[in-house]
Write a protein that holds these residues in place. Structure first.
Motif, mmCIF file in Angstrom:
data_model
loop_
_atom_site.group_PDB
_atom_site.id
_atom_site.type_symbol
_atom_site.label_atom_id
_atom_site.label_comp_id
_atom_site.label_asym_id
_atom_site.label_seq_id
_atom_site.Cartn_x
_atom_site.Cartn_y
_atom_site.Cartn_z
ATOM 1 N N ASP A 127 -6.021 -0.998 -4.575
ATOM 2 C CA ASP A 127 -5.516 -1.363 -3.394
ATOM 3 C C ASP A 127 -6.479 -2.669 -2.792
ATOM 4 O O ASP A 127 -7.608 -2.253 -2.262
ATOM 5 C CB ASP A 127 -5.313 -0.660 -2.410
ATOM 6 N N SER B 181 0.799 -1.195 -0.047
ATOM 7 C CA SER B 181 -0.076 -0.082 0.299
ATOM 8 C C SER B 181 0.759 1.211 0.118
ATOM 9 O O SER B 181 0.454 2.308 -0.776
ATOM 10 C CB SER B 181 -1.064 0.012 1.259
ATOM 11 N N GLN C 138 -7.548 0.606 -0.248
ATOM 12 C CA GLN C 138 -7.846 -0.465 0.444
ATOM 13 C C GLN C 138 -9.051 -0.164 1.258
ATOM 14 O O GLN C 138 -8.939 0.906 1.672
ATOM 15 C CB GLN C 138 -6.572 -0.921 1.338
#
Ligand SMILES: Nc1ncnc2c1ncn2[C@@H]1O[C@H](COP(=O)(O)OP(=O)(O)OP(=O)(O)O)[C@@H](O)[C@H]1O
Ligand SMILES: Nc1ncnc2c1ncn2[C@@H]1O[C@H](COP(=O)(O)OP(=O)(O)OP(=O)(O)O)[C@@H](O)[C@H]1O
Ligand code: SF4
Ligand SMILES: [Mg+2]
Ligand SMILES: [Mg+2]
Lengths: 310, 311
Positions: free
Chosen positions: A165, A48, A85
Motif C-alpha cells: 500500500d 486501501s 501504507q
C-alpha cells in the motif's frame, strides 16, 4: 490461465457519525499467479480498503474473494501479506530489526530459533539490507531502510501474494526509485504476485502488468498496463494521465481540471464521475455504466466509450 | 528583483556544527519562476524560511539579500516584519498545520488584507469572496464561513494560496505546495500559481522534490544537494542536458509514464567526504580529489553553473 486471486462484487461500507461511506462498492477483479496489478485512484477512492479486504483485515459486507480456489473473506492467510501504507511509522519503535522481521514467524510457532534466524537473514538479503542493521531500532534507520524492513517482515512468511500500500509515497525520490527496482527484481526471483496500491500512475507503470483504476469506490477501468497507458478508455483515466506532470519541459500542459474529488458521503448517481466528466450525457447522470470490453482484456465502465464503439 | 548572497544556515549540535545551507547565492527576476529541487534534507525549506525570516530560533544565519531595492542582512530579524504577508507571500506543504482550526477560513484570508492593506472588515470580506471564486473555492459566499476541517486537502491548500496572494505580493514562495495532493488537484494548484505569476509579473520560488512539477512550471532551476547548489540552469538545460552527476541521479530516479526506470548503480556507501564534494559518497564518477576538496562553482556559457570537479 488459472487465477490466483478472484474478487467478485465485494463491497465494504464504513459508518462514521451516522453517515454510511461506501468505500468499496461492488468491485470485481482477478490476478494470475506471479503477476502484478496496480491499483490507482485518488485519495479516498477506496484503494486501501480494497487491499485490506483481500488481505482479510476487513470482512466484506457483500461479495466473495477466492484465493487459489478457496473462499477467504475475512480470513488472514500467511500466503497473503499486506504492507501497510505508512508502514514505516507503524514499526514498533521498541523492537530491533531482527525481532521486527521474525515476529510473524514467532506468532506462527512453526520454526525453531535457528531456522528463524536463517530465514531472517534470507529476508534481509532479499530486500538488500546489510546484516549490520539487525540489531538497530527503527529510529536508527532511514525511511527507505524502514520500508525495506516492512517488506522483509512480509516476505519472511513466504507469501504468494504481496499487497503493497503506497510503498514509495513516503520515500525520497532516490530511495523510492531504488525500492521500485528492488520490487521488480524480487518479483522475478520469487514468482510473487503483487497488488501495488498507489495514487501515482508512473509508479504503477514501472512495476505492474495490469492496472485497475478506482473512482469513488468502483473500478472504472482495467486492463494490461500498455492498454491503459497507450489507449485509456475512461475519461477519469484520461484526466489522471493528463494531470501527471511530465519531466519534459517541451511538453508543458497544465490541464484544466473540472470539479472536485468526490465527497464519499454524497456519491453522485449514475456514473459517479459524471459531474466532472467533459463528455457526460443524459444517460451518464441517470444510469450507472456497465463494463464493456473495448479490446480483449481491456474493460471500461463508461457510456460514451460504449456508444463510440458501436 | 530578489538577489540572495552567501546565505549560510548552521545549527550547533552537541560538539559540532551542522551546515544546513552553505553559501548559497541566487537571484530571481520579476515574472520569473525559479524552481529549487533536491532530496529531503538538502536545505530547500531552510532557504525558503530564511527569505521570510521564519527560521527556527536555534538556527544561525548569515548572508544578505536585496529585495525590491532594499538590502537586508539575514542576521537582523526585525527587517522582515513588514514584508511577510504583504510583499512576500508563502505557501507551505501542509495546509492543515498552517491554518488555524478555530477560525473560519474567510477570516484567515481577510486578516492580512485588514492588517497590511488597511481595508475595512466589510471590504476585506468582499475581496476574500472574490479571491475564493477566482481560486475555485465554491460556493465562495458560503465557504468563507467554513472551518478548515470542513474542506478537503486541495481546498485547504487553495485557502492557503488565497491568503498568500491576498495582498498581491511581488514574491511568492511555495514550499512543496502540492506534495500532499492528488495529481488532479496538483494540476489545479500549479495552474493557479502560474496564472498569478503571469498576471501580476510576480516572482515565484517553487520548491519541490518532484522534477516533473519543476519541469512543468519553472523557467530557471537550482539543484540542491547537501546544502549547496550543485547545478543551475534553465529548465531546458537541466531537464534535457543535466551535467552534474547528482542532477542525473535525480532525473533517473523519477518514475515516468513513458519509459522504464534506468537507475545507475551506486555503491560507494561508507565513504566519508567531510570537506569534499557533498555528493562524493554516492557519486559514480568520484575521484580522489572529490573526497578532499569542495568543488568550486564554475560558470558556463548561457548563464549555466555547476559545482563538480570532473566537469
Ligand atoms: N476507519 C474508517 N472509518 C470511516 N471511514 C473510513 C475509514 N477508513 C477509510 N474510510 C473512508 O473510506 C473511504 C475510502 O478510504 P481508503 O482509505 O480505502 O481510500 P484510499 O483510496 O486508500 O485513499 P488514500 O489514497 O488517501 O490512501 C474514504 O472516504 C475514507 O475517508
Ligand atoms: N531545528 C533544527 N535543528 C537541527 N537541524 C535541523 C533543524 N531543522 C532542520 N535541520 C536540518 O537542516 C537540513 C535541511 O533541512 P530542510 O528542511 O531545509 O530540507 P529540505 O530540503 O526542505 O527537505 P525536505 O524535502 O525533507 O523538506 C536537514 O538536514 C535537517 O535535518
Ligand atoms: S565533484 Fe566528484 S564526487 Fe562530486 S559530483 Fe563531481 S565527480 Fe562526483
Ligand atoms: Mg490508502
Ligand atoms: Mg522541505
Amino acid at each position: 490461465m488459472a487465477k490466483l486471486l478472484k474478487v467478485k462484487n465485494v463491497a465494504y461500507y464504513y459508518t462514521a457519525e451516522g453517515t454510511r461511506i461506501r468505500a468499496v462498492d461492488g468491485v470485481s477483479l482477478s490476478l494470475p499467479a506471479g503477476k502484478a496489478l496496480g491499483l490507482v485512484g485518488e485519495s479516498g477512492s477506496g484503494k486501501s480498503t480494497l487491499g485490506k479486504l483481500i488481505a482479510g483485515l476487513l470482512k466484506p459486507q457483500r461479495g466473495c474473494i477466492y484465493f487459489a480456489g478457496e473462499r477467504i473473506e475475512g480470513k488472514m492467510l500467511p500466503s497473503i501479506q499486506y504492507v501497510f501504507q505508512n508502514s514505516t511509522a507503524a514499526l514498533n519503535p521498541r523492537m530491533r530489526v531482527k525481532n521486527l522481521i521474525e515476529e510473524g514467524l514467532i506468532i506462527q510457532g512453526k520454526y525453531r530459533r535457528q531456522q528463524r534466524i536463517n530465514r531472517v537473514l534470507t529476508a534481509l538479503k532479499a530486500v538488500g539490507l546489510p546484516e549490520t542493521l539487525l540489531y538497530r531500532f527503527p529510529h536508527e534507520l532511514s525511511g527507505g531502510q524502514k520500508q525495506r524492513v516492512a517488506i522483509a517482515r512480509a516476505l519472511i512468511m513466504d507469501p504468494r501474494l504481496l499487497i503493497l500500500d503506497e510503498p514509495v509515497s513516503s520515500l525520497d525520490v532516490t530511495a523510492g526509485a531504488r525500492l521500485l527496482a528492488l520490487l521488480k527484481s524480487l518479483r522475478q526471483e520469487k514468482h510473487l504476485a503483487y497488488i501495488l496500491i498507489s495514487h501515482d500512475l508512473a509508479v504503477v507503470r514501472q512495476v505492474c502488468d495490469y492496472v485497475a483504476v478506482m473512482y469513488a469506490g468502483k473500478i472504472v477501468e482495467r486492463g494490461k498496463v500498455e492498454q491503459i497507458f497507450s489507449s485509456p478508455g475512461h475519461y477519469y483515466t484520461k484526466m489522471l494521465l493528463s494531470a501527471h506532470p511530465s519531466p519534459d519541459p517541451k511538453r508543458r500542459c497544465l490541464p484544466k481540471i473540472i470539479g472536485e474529488p468526490v465527497d464519499p458521503s454524497h456519491i453522485p448517481a449514475g456514473c459517479r464521475f459524471h459531474p466532472r466528466c467533459p463528455q457526460a450525457t443524459f444517460a451518464c447522470s441517470h444510469r450507472p455504466p456497465a463494463f464493456f470490453e473495448i479490446t480483449p482484456g481491456h474493460l471500461v465502465a463508461c457510456h460514451r466509450t460504449q456508444t463510440q464503439i458501436f | 528583483m530578489l538577489a540572495v548572497k552567501d546565505l549560510e544556515i548552521t545549527f550547533s549540535e552537541k560538539n559540532s556544527i551542522f551546515k544546513a545551507v552553505r553559501k548559497v547565492s541566487f537571484s530571481v527576476q520579476a515574472g520569473e519562476i525559479l524552481g529549487i529541487v533536491g532530496e529531503s534534507g538538502s536545505g530547500k525549506s531552510m532557504t525558503a524560511l530564511a527569505l521570510t525570516g521564519l527560521l527556527p530560533p536555534e538556527a544561525k544565519v548569515c548572508g544578505s539579500m536585496s529585495f525590491a531595492g532594499k538590502t537586508m542582512h539575514f542576521e537582523d530579524n526585525s527587517q522582515w516584519q513588514g514584508l511577510r504577508g504583504s510583499k512576500i507571500g508563502i505557501v507551505f506543504q501542509d495546509p492543515a498545520a498552517c491554518l488555524n482550526p478555530l477560525k473560519t477560513v474567510g477570516k484567515q484570508v481577510a486578516e492580512p488584507l485588514i492588517l497590511h492593506k488597511g481595508l475595512t472588515p466589510k471590504e476585506a470580506e468582499v475581496e476574500t469572496i472574490r479571491l475564493f471564486s477566482a481560486l475555485g473555492i465554491e460556493p465562495a459566499v458560503q465557504r468563507i464561513h467554513h472551518y478548515p476541517h470542513q474542506l478537503s486537502g486541495g481546498q485547504q491548500q487553495r485557502v492557503m494560496l488565497a491568503a498568500a496572494i491576498a495582498c498581491k505580493p511581488m514574491l511568492l514562495i511555495a514550499d512543496e505546495p502540492t506534495t500532499a495532493l492528488d495529481v488532479t488537484v496538483q494540476a489545479q494548484i500549479l495552474r493557479l500559481l502560474h496564472e498569478y505569476v503571469h498576471n501580476h509579473s510576480a516572482a515565484l520560488l517553487l520548491i519541490s522534490h518532484d522534477l516533473g512539477v519543476i519541469a512543468q512550471l519553472a523557467d530557471e532551476v537550482l539543484v540542491m544537494c547537501g546544502g549547496t547548489i550543485v547545478e543551475k540552469g534553465s529548465v531546458y538545460q537541466i531537464m534535457q542536458k543535466p551535467l552534474h552527476p547528482y542532477t542525473k541521479l535525480l532525473l533517473a530516479s523519477l518514475p515516468r509514464l513513458d519509459a522504464p526506470l534506468k537507475l545507475p548503480l551506486v555503491a560507494n556507501e561508507g565513504l566519508t567526504a567531510e570537506g569534499g564534494c557533498v555528493f562524493a559518497a554516492r557519486c559514480p564518477h568520484y575521484r580522489a580529489i572529490c573526497l578532499e576538496k569542495e568543488p568550486p562553482t564554475k560558470l558556463l556559457a548561457e548563464g549555466r553553473q555547476t559545482a563538480c570537479h570532473i566537469l
